[in-house]
Structure formats: structure tokens, C-alpha cells
Design a protein around this motif. Structure first.
Motif, PDB file in Angstrom:
ATOM      1  N   VAL A 140       1.026  -1.315   0.076  1.00 23.11           N
ATOM      2  CA  VAL A 140      -0.138  -0.045  -0.123  1.00 23.11           C
ATOM      3  C   VAL A 140       0.917   1.241  -0.016  1.00 23.11           C
ATOM      4  O   VAL A 140       1.630   1.579   0.901  1.00 23.11           O
ATOM      5  CB  VAL A 140      -0.989   0.014   1.162  1.00 23.11           C
ATOM      6  CG1 VAL A 140      -1.801   1.414   1.254  1.00 23.11           C
ATOM      7  CG2 VAL A 140      -1.768  -1.279   1.240  1.00 23.11           C
ATOM      8  N   ILE A 141       0.603   2.239  -1.007  1.00 21.57           N
ATOM      9  CA  ILE A 141       1.590   3.264  -1.045  1.00 21.57           C
ATOM     10  C   ILE A 141       0.878   4.273  -0.452  1.00 21.57           C
ATOM     11  O   ILE A 141      -0.310   4.684  -1.356  1.00 21.57           O
ATOM     12  CB  ILE A 141       1.924   3.432  -2.542  1.00 21.57           C
ATOM     13  CG1 ILE A 141       2.636   2.208  -3.089  1.00 21.57           C
ATOM     14  CG2 ILE A 141       2.735   4.783  -2.692  1.00 21.57           C
ATOM     15  CD1 ILE A 141       4.384   2.245  -2.425  1.00 21.57           C
TER      16      ILE A 141
ATOM     17  N   VAL B 183      -0.016  -3.757  -5.930  1.00 24.64           N
ATOM     18  CA  VAL B 183       0.187  -2.187  -5.347  1.00 24.64           C
ATOM     19  C   VAL B 183      -1.113  -1.600  -5.297  1.00 24.64           C
ATOM     20  O   VAL B 183      -1.918  -1.675  -6.339  1.00 24.64           O
ATOM     21  CB  VAL B 183       1.132  -1.688  -6.116  1.00 24.64           C
ATOM     22  CG1 VAL B 183       1.362  -0.319  -5.777  1.00 24.64           C
ATOM     23  CG2 VAL B 183       2.594  -2.210  -6.225  1.00 24.64           C
ATOM     24  N   TYR B 184      -1.533  -0.757  -4.123  1.00 24.55           N
ATOM     25  CA  TYR B 184      -2.589   0.155  -4.468  1.00 24.55           C
ATOM     26  C   TYR B 184      -2.373   1.272  -3.336  1.00 24.55           C
ATOM     27  O   TYR B 184      -1.374   1.291  -2.668  1.00 24.55           O
ATOM     28  CB  TYR B 184      -4.003  -0.315  -4.127  1.00 24.55           C
ATOM     29  CG  TYR B 184      -4.163  -1.106  -2.969  1.00 24.55           C
ATOM     30  CD1 TYR B 184      -3.698  -2.302  -2.564  1.00 24.55           C
ATOM     31  CD2 TYR B 184      -4.850  -0.283  -1.987  1.00 24.55           C
ATOM     32  CE1 TYR B 184      -3.929  -3.133  -1.104  1.00 24.55           C
ATOM     33  CE2 TYR B 184      -4.900  -0.747  -0.609  1.00 24.55           C
ATOM     34  CZ  TYR B 184      -4.677  -2.127  -0.256  1.00 24.55           C
ATOM     35  OH  TYR B 184      -4.984  -2.704   1.123  1.00 24.55           O
ATOM     36  N   GLY B 185      -3.168   2.458  -3.673  1.00 24.21           N
ATOM     37  CA  GLY B 185      -2.996   3.633  -2.681  1.00 24.21           C
ATOM     38  C   GLY B 185      -3.394   4.771  -3.525  1.00 24.21           C
ATOM     39  O   GLY B 185      -3.389   5.070  -4.596  1.00 24.21           O
ATOM     40  N   ASN B 186      -3.416   5.668  -2.700  1.00 23.53           N
ATOM     41  CA  ASN B 186      -3.888   7.024  -3.423  1.00 23.53           C
ATOM     42  C   ASN B 186      -2.898   8.302  -2.723  1.00 23.53           C
ATOM     43  O   ASN B 186      -1.971   8.519  -2.778  1.00 23.53           O
ATOM     44  CB  ASN B 186      -5.374   7.346  -3.294  1.00 23.53           C
ATOM     45  CG  ASN B 186      -6.199   6.257  -3.784  1.00 23.53           C
ATOM     46  OD1 ASN B 186      -6.033   6.149  -5.230  1.00 23.53           O
ATOM     47  ND2 ASN B 186      -6.901   5.661  -3.149  1.00 23.53           N
ATOM     48  N   LYS B 187      -3.478   8.560  -1.568  1.00 23.48           N
ATOM     49  CA  LYS B 187      -2.760   9.861  -1.025  1.00 23.48           C
ATOM     50  C   LYS B 187      -3.278   9.960   0.693  1.00 23.48           C
ATOM     51  O   LYS B 187      -4.551   9.341   0.843  1.00 23.48           O
ATOM     52  CB  LYS B 187      -2.917  11.156  -1.350  1.00 23.48           C
ATOM     53  CG  LYS B 187      -4.411  11.676  -1.549  1.00 23.48           C
ATOM     54  CD  LYS B 187      -4.345  12.826  -2.072  1.00 23.48           C
ATOM     55  CE  LYS B 187      -5.839  13.446  -2.289  1.00 23.48           C
ATOM     56  NZ  LYS B 187      -6.238  14.753  -2.888  1.00 23.48           N
TER      57      LYS B 187
ATOM     58  N   TYR C 135      12.914   3.143  -6.676  1.00 26.65           N
ATOM     59  CA  TYR C 135      11.539   1.925  -6.982  1.00 26.65           C
ATOM     60  C   TYR C 135      12.153   1.374  -8.326  1.00 26.65           C
ATOM     61  O   TYR C 135      12.021   0.066  -8.184  1.00 26.65           O
ATOM     62  CB  TYR C 135      10.358   2.343  -7.061  1.00 26.65           C
ATOM     63  CG  TYR C 135       9.763   2.666  -5.789  1.00 26.65           C
ATOM     64  CD1 TYR C 135      10.176   3.764  -4.971  1.00 26.65           C
ATOM     65  CD2 TYR C 135       8.924   1.667  -5.158  1.00 26.65           C
ATOM     66  CE1 TYR C 135       9.652   3.790  -3.629  1.00 26.65           C
ATOM     67  CE2 TYR C 135       8.744   1.664  -4.046  1.00 26.65           C
ATOM     68  CZ  TYR C 135       8.789   2.819  -3.173  1.00 26.65           C
ATOM     69  OH  TYR C 135       8.402   2.749  -2.126  1.00 26.65           O
TER      70      TYR C 135
ATOM     71  N   GLN D  73       2.038   0.794  -9.543  1.00 31.13           N
ATOM     72  CA  GLN D  73       1.402  -0.130 -10.058  1.00 31.13           C
ATOM     73  C   GLN D  73       2.114  -1.087 -11.194  1.00 31.13           C
ATOM     74  O   GLN D  73       2.238  -2.215 -11.242  1.00 31.13           O
ATOM     75  CB  GLN D  73      -0.133  -0.110 -10.271  1.00 31.13           C
ATOM     76  CG  GLN D  73      -0.977   0.168  -9.101  1.00 31.13           C
ATOM     77  CD  GLN D  73      -2.455   0.300  -9.520  1.00 31.13           C
ATOM     78  OE1 GLN D  73      -2.699   0.739 -10.209  1.00 31.13           O
ATOM     79  NE2 GLN D  73      -3.127  -0.120  -8.409  1.00 31.13           N
TER      80      GLN D  73
ATOM     81  N   SER E 245       1.521   5.962  -6.651  1.00 28.95           N
ATOM     82  CA  SER E 245       0.903   4.465  -6.580  1.00 28.95           C
ATOM     83  C   SER E 245       0.468   3.878  -8.025  1.00 28.95           C
ATOM     84  O   SER E 245       0.563   2.929  -8.505  1.00 28.95           O
ATOM     85  CB  SER E 245      -0.354   4.387  -5.598  1.00 28.95           C
ATOM     86  OG  SER E 245      -1.215   5.193  -6.289  1.00 28.95           O
ATOM     87  N   ARG E 246      -0.343   4.710  -8.908  1.00 26.04           N
ATOM     88  CA  ARG E 246      -0.525   4.113  -9.967  1.00 26.04           C
ATOM     89  C   ARG E 246       0.583   4.122 -11.057  1.00 26.04           C
ATOM     90  O   ARG E 246       0.879   3.005 -11.757  1.00 26.04           O
ATOM     91  CB  ARG E 246      -1.532   5.229 -10.842  1.00 26.04           C
ATOM     92  CG  ARG E 246      -2.938   5.233 -10.467  1.00 26.04           C
ATOM     93  CD  ARG E 246      -3.610   6.103 -11.466  1.00 26.04           C
ATOM     94  NE  ARG E 246      -3.866   5.613 -12.688  1.00 26.04           N
ATOM     95  CZ  ARG E 246      -4.220   6.259 -13.609  1.00 26.04           C
ATOM     96  NH1 ARG E 246      -4.562   7.655 -13.589  1.00 26.04           N
ATOM     97  NH2 ARG E 246      -4.485   5.722 -14.814  1.00 26.04           N
TER      98      ARG E 246
END
Ligand code: G6P
Length: 609
Positions: free
Chosen positions: A367-368, A407-411, A497, A383, A379-380
Motif C-alpha cells: 500500500v503506497i 500495489v494500491y493506494g492514493n494519498k 523504485y 502499479q 501509486s498508479r
């Protein structure tokens, strides 16, 4: 007018003499006999990864909770790159010393493989290619003088073209503004995600050219972008980005945009730029049609690692983002990631934590969580970088491993009002990476919304509070800290990364640089379109009959010689009917008929009532 000096201001080569080797800060701590064991050591299979999933990870009954011990761990393991102002905190991941010792040989092998990769080894064996994205930010590392020249010349051409567009020296043939004011980027996957992430992170509030993206073959999405451009289509620079030069979605986007140009009476080639491999279909089209400019992509740069190539650098430079600073940040991070000491190598540290947290088989999601609006798309971007690199069916020895890390997440703190509830209390199937940005606002712009407290203090508190609350419930996390979001820190994050994925891929023995799975999807899509053509031919022929010869679904399938595809044939007819597709009857048998005539016969409600 934006300052054009900022785009490619500094010297083309890295200012090596001030490159400081990352130092680990050691706060003298009271000596103690041995570092506390955070977990019972767990044996790690050295067999092929196929056996990795047999590891039974000791139940994490609880992570270390003593604050003094945690402080010592924080200090002991904190990675600091002083020159970049980038820190990596791995203290809230519970790996043990024994684990690190057991992994050491595999990491040394991975770092040697990475060294060979940078020297030009065929590190993508499935496609027989070198992997050279690191050379893009330090061309002196390219294995041949020819490649170095290609890299340097392309960078200079990007800077020169961008400067001429921003300054108005290169202008559209007919626009009221007399200069380019918009960028329309047409590309998908790695030909879109990097430019989108960087635009969101670094574009000025009012750039001389505002960028928008067509990154799909959705007619409504394409119409929306073109409608928003309106008359400014005349001052729009269209970047068509495709490494292969043949991706269907990008080709469709190009054809739709060229149609819009025709309908507006505009001359597309005078506003079109191609970024693609030399002699690709796209490159040849742009050359033959005389487009405004063409920039090369190299076969040794993958789509998901192309942000430091023309794919990312040209759109960024056109927005007056300082691309040489991006390259400098990436180069400094690359240098740090060449350390053979794991704890001094931030990418290796990330890979170590990913392996521990996911048992080396992707048992937990990544989770980012950047606590910064401008990093929303990180995060996108990750991904694709992580999942397209690591999500592989077979390892390099042919073992079926079905590897990957989701991988997922937003802010943050926004996501605390969405799914953090599940992270705190629900299924424990993830680890978190916080991205912390220390500077809240430019100097002198801060404001206390209550005595002694600013908006940024809340954001800081939310990040730290979430990290503590998750850890209190045995949820592990990493924290990457940068001073501020600027070209240098964004370049460093990308490089961090890219390298961590490469090292991790070596550790789990997979090829990070090909993507066989996406070909399967492309092939299947082609088969659906081929079947659709057969369905249309059958319906056209039937529609010539007077009266119309209504066909049942079975009859359509039989005439398509595809009885086993009856469901897909139904879906094809339903989709065409929903779009009022008329049957262009063969020959001169009357006016085109709506396909709905046949849908009635194929309506599931009637067929299977
Ligand atoms: O840049 P293109 O050749 O158009 O490819 C665009 C994308 O296509 C595929 O999905 C690949 O798996 C991606 O890695 C690539 O970025």
C-alpha cells in the motif's frame, strides 16, 4: 512567459565532485549485549522460489512495542542520503538479524547481477535485450560510445525543442495565441503513467503549456479531451508516444485526434510529435507525413522504466519542469544504490523489506501512501513498475512461481477516510509505505490556522498517527522521507523504485524486464474483433433478404462457424445494438437496417424466459 532557462539550465553531466557518499548517522547508544530479537528466526528456503511458498512464516503474535527499543532500531537502521535529503525508515518492519544474515548471499548475488546489467549484460534474456534505463541519467555508464552519443544527443534535442516551443520560436501554423498553449499526450501504460505522475507532481500552477492525456481507446474519454480543448486544438502540440509504435489504443487515439484536426480544418502533421522506436510503424508514419518532430525510444528501455527517456523528459520539459534536475536526482540515487552494503543501499533495503513482508511470494499487498496531494499518482505509476515487472508466471529456471506484489493506494490523509479502517483492524494482507514530504509550503508561506498549528502539522500528525496506529496493531510499514517535491526528489524516488524492483526480481529469480502476459490480452482482443467482423458479415447478408430474415443466436453462431462462441456473439450484437450500429447492407438491397432487428431475436429475456 515561463522562464525557459529553467528547463535545461545546469551542465549536461552530473556534478560528481560534490556527490557525497551516503553516510549512516550513528547516535551513540548505550551498549547492550545483543540486539533484541524481534522475531524467532525463520528458516529461509534457498531452493528455487517454487518452494518459497512452503515457508510458514512464524505467526506475528506481536511486533516489538518497547519505545526505547524501537527508537534504537529506528536509529540503527535509518538510511540517510544527505545530499538528496532522502531518508528511508525500515524500523517498523520486523525483520530479524538472522533473516538479514541469511539473505546476505542472495543480495550480494543480486547486486553483482545489477552491476553486470549496468555494464550492458543481456539482463532481459527472454527478449535478448540489454536493460539500460540507468544510462539515461549518466550516459558515461553506457556500454558503448555510440549509445552514449545517442543518449546525449537525444537529451540535447529534447531541451532544444522544448525551449523553442515554450519561447514561441516553434509555433502552430494557425492559432490566435500565436504559440502552443496545450499538450495532448496520446499513449498508454509506460507511455502515459510516468508523464502523468510527473505532471501531477511537478507541473507549475500555470504552465506555458497545459498537458492532458488520452490514455485509452474510450471514445467518450477521447471526445471529452478534445471537447475541453475546443478552439485551442489549433494551439495544441500532440505527442504520440508508443515504444512499439503499434499499440492499438494509442493508434486509435491518434486516428481520432487526426479526425478532429481534419474537422477543424487543421494540419495535424504541423502539430504532431512522435516518440517511438526508430522505424516503428508510428515512426515511419510521422516521417512520411512530415510531422513536426520525432524523438527516439531505445529498445533497451522498457515502457515502465522510460520516464527518464524522451517519453517522460519531453512532456516534462514542455511544462518547464527542470529535467536535468530530475536526471541528477535519479543519478545520485543510482550511485547510492550501487553500495554493496545492504544497510547503505536504500533500494536493497526496500527489497529486503518487501521480501520479509511478503515471504518472497507476494503474500501481502504493497500500500503506497504519500501524504502529499502532488504525489497522488505515484501509486498508479508503481502499479505498472512493480506489478508488470514482478507479476510473472515462471522464474528464470522455468519453475511455475506466479510471483508478484500487488500495489494500491492514493494519498494521505484522504485515504484515512476510505480504506484505512480495514488496514487498521481488518484482514492483515498488506504492508504500508508512507511517503513523507517534510516541507509543507514554500518558505514564508506558512499560516497558523490555530495557535501554533498549521494545516501541514495536521498532515504530519495524520501520517505519524496512522503509522503508530497500524504498528500498534502489528501492521508493518516503511517510510520514505523527502524534503520537498521537486524534480530532484521525484527523480530520486523513481530511481529508488526502479532499482528496488530490479534487485527484488533477482532475489526471487525472475525476469523483471519483459511482459509476456500482456500479449495474451492483446491477442484475445484481436480474436473478438475478428469474430465481430464475421458476425457483421452474416447479419449484413441476412438483412438483404425481403422481408428481413430474422436469425436466431444459434443460427448466427452457426453461420459464423463459431457455435462455441455463442456467448461472445451475443455480447457483440448487444454492444453494437446499444450503439445503434446500422447494418451496411451489402450491395443495393435497401437502406441500412438497425442491428436491433436481430437483437430482438437474440434477447436473452425472450430466449431464456
Ligand atoms: O509504449 P507502447 O509500445 O505503446 O506500449 C505501451 C504499454 O503496452 C503494454 O501494455 C506493455 O505491457 C507496457 O509495458 C507498455 O508500456
Amino acid at each position: 512567459m515561463a522562464s525557459i532557462s529553467g528547463i535545461c539550465s545546469s551542465s549536461p553531466t552530473l556534478n560528481h565532485q560534490n556527490h557525497s557518499t551516503p553516510k549512516r548517522r550513528r547516535t551513540p547508544l548505550p551498549s547492550f549485549p545483543s540486539r533484541p530479537k524481534l522475531f524467532p528466526p525463520r528458516s529461509l528456503a534457498h531452493e528455487a522460489p517454487a518452494q518459497l511458498s512452503s515457508i510458514t512464516k512464524p505467526h506475528h503474535g506481536g511486533l516489538e512495542k518497547d519505545s526505547r527499543t524501537l527508537w534504537r532500531r529506528y536509529v540503527e537502521w535509518l538510511y540517510q542520503h544527505k545530499e538528496l535529503g532522502l531518508y528511508l525508515d525500515v524500523s517498523r518492519v520486523g525483520f530479524t538479524d538472522e533473516f538479514v544474515r541469511e539473505m546476505e548471499p542472495r543480495f550480494q548475488a543480486a547486486l553483482r547481477a545489477m552491476e553486470d546489467l549496468e555494464k550492458g549484460a543481456i539482463a532481459n534474456p527472454d527478449e535478448g535485450r540489454m536493460v539500460g534505463h540507468y544510462w539515461l541519467r549518466d550516459s558515461s555508464r553506457a556500454p558503448t560510445a555510440f549509445l552514449k552519443t545517442q543518449i546525449d544527443n537525444t537529451l540535447d534535442a529534447i531541451c532544444s525543442f522544448a525551449n523553442d516551443v515554450v519561447s514561441g520560436k516553434i509555433k502552430p501554423p494557425s492559432s490566435p495565441e500565436g504559440r502552443f498553449t496545450q499538450i495532448l499526450s496520446v499513449g498508454i501504460g509506460g507511455s502515459a503513467l510516468g508523464p502523468q505522475f510527473v505532471a501531477e507532481a511537478l507541473a507549475p500552477d500555470n504552465p506555458p503549456l497545459k498537458i492532458r492525456f488520452i490514455d485509452n481507446t474510450d471514445p467518450a474519454g477521447i471526445d471529452h479531451q478534445i471537447a475541453q480543448l475546443g478552439p485551442e486544438l489549433a494551439s495544441t502540440l500532440v505527442l504520440v508516444i508508443s515504444k512499439s509504435g503499434g499499440t492499438p489504443e494509442t493508434r486509435n487515439g491518434l486516428l481520432e485526434v487526426q479526425k478532429a484536426f481534419r474537422e477543424a480544418g487543421l494540419n495535424f502533421p504541423k502539430q504532431g510529435v512522435a516518440i517511438t522506436q526508430e522505424n516503428s510503424l508510428l515512426d515511419n508514419t510521422a516521417r512520411i507525413e512530415g510531422w513536426l518532430a520525432r524523438f527516439p525510444m531505445f529498445d533497451w528501455v522498457g515502457g515502465r522504466t522510460s520516464e527518464m527517456s524522451a517519453v517522460g523528459l519531453l512532456p516534462a520539459a514542455l511544462q518547464t519542469i527542470d529535467i536535468r534536475e530530475m536526471l541528477a536526482g535519479a543519478a545520485l540515487m543510482d550511485e547510492a544504490n550501487r553500495s554493496t552494503v545492504i544497510r547503505n543501499n536504500p533500494a536493497a533495503l526496500l527489497a529486503l523489506c518487501w521480501y520479509w513482508a511478503t515471504d518472497g511470494v507476494g503474500s501481502k499487498d504493497m500500500v503506497i501512501l504519500p501524504y502529499k496531494d502532488s504525489l497522488l499518482l505515484f501509486s498508479r505509476y508503481l502499479q505498472q513498475l512493480v506489478m508488470e515487472s514482478l507479476g510473472k508466471e515462471f522464474d528464470l529456471d522455468g519453475n511455475r512461481v506466479n510471483q508478484g506484489i500487488s500495489v494500491y493506494g492514493n494519498k494521505g490523509s484522504t485515504d484515512q477516510h476510505a480504506y484505512i479502517q480495514q488496514l487498521r483492524e481488518g484482514v492483515h494482507n498488506f504492508f504500508v509505505t508512507f511517503i513523507e514530504v517534510l516541507r509543507d509550503r514554500p518558505p514564508g508561506h506558512d499560516w497558523e490556522l490555530e495557535p501554533g498549528v498549521t494545516c501541514g502539522d495536521y498532515l504530519f500528525g495524520m501520517l505519524q498517527g496512522t503509522r503508530s496506529a497500524l504498528y500498534a496493531n502489528n501492521r508493518e510499514s516503511l517510510t520514505v522521507t523527502v524534503q520537498e517535491v521537486n524534480p530532484r526528489s521525484v527523480g530520486a524516488l523513481i530511481a529508488l523504485y526502479e532499482r528496488a524492483v530490479g534487485i527484488y526480481a533477482s532475489i526471487i529469480n525472475i525476469n523483471a524486464y519483459h511482459q509476456p502476459g500482456v500479449e495474451a490480452g492483446k491477442k484475445a482482443a484481436g480474436e473478438v474483433l475478428a469474430l465481430q467482423k464475421r458476425v457483421l458479415a452474416v447479419l449484413n447478408e441476412a438483412s438483404c433478404k425481403e422481408p428481413v430474415e430474422p436469425l436466431t443466436l444459434e443460427e448466427v453462431a452457426d453461420r459464423c462457424h463459431a457455435p462455441e462462441d455463442i456467448e461472445m456473439i451475443y455480447k457483440i450484437i448487444a454492444h453494437m445494438a446499444a450503439n445503434d450500429r446500422a447494418l451496411i447492407a451489402e450491395g443495393n438491397c435497401g437502406s441500412p437496417r438497425s442491428i436491433k432487428v436481430f437483437l430482438g431475436e437474440c434477447n436473452l429475456d425472450e430466449l431464456y424466459a
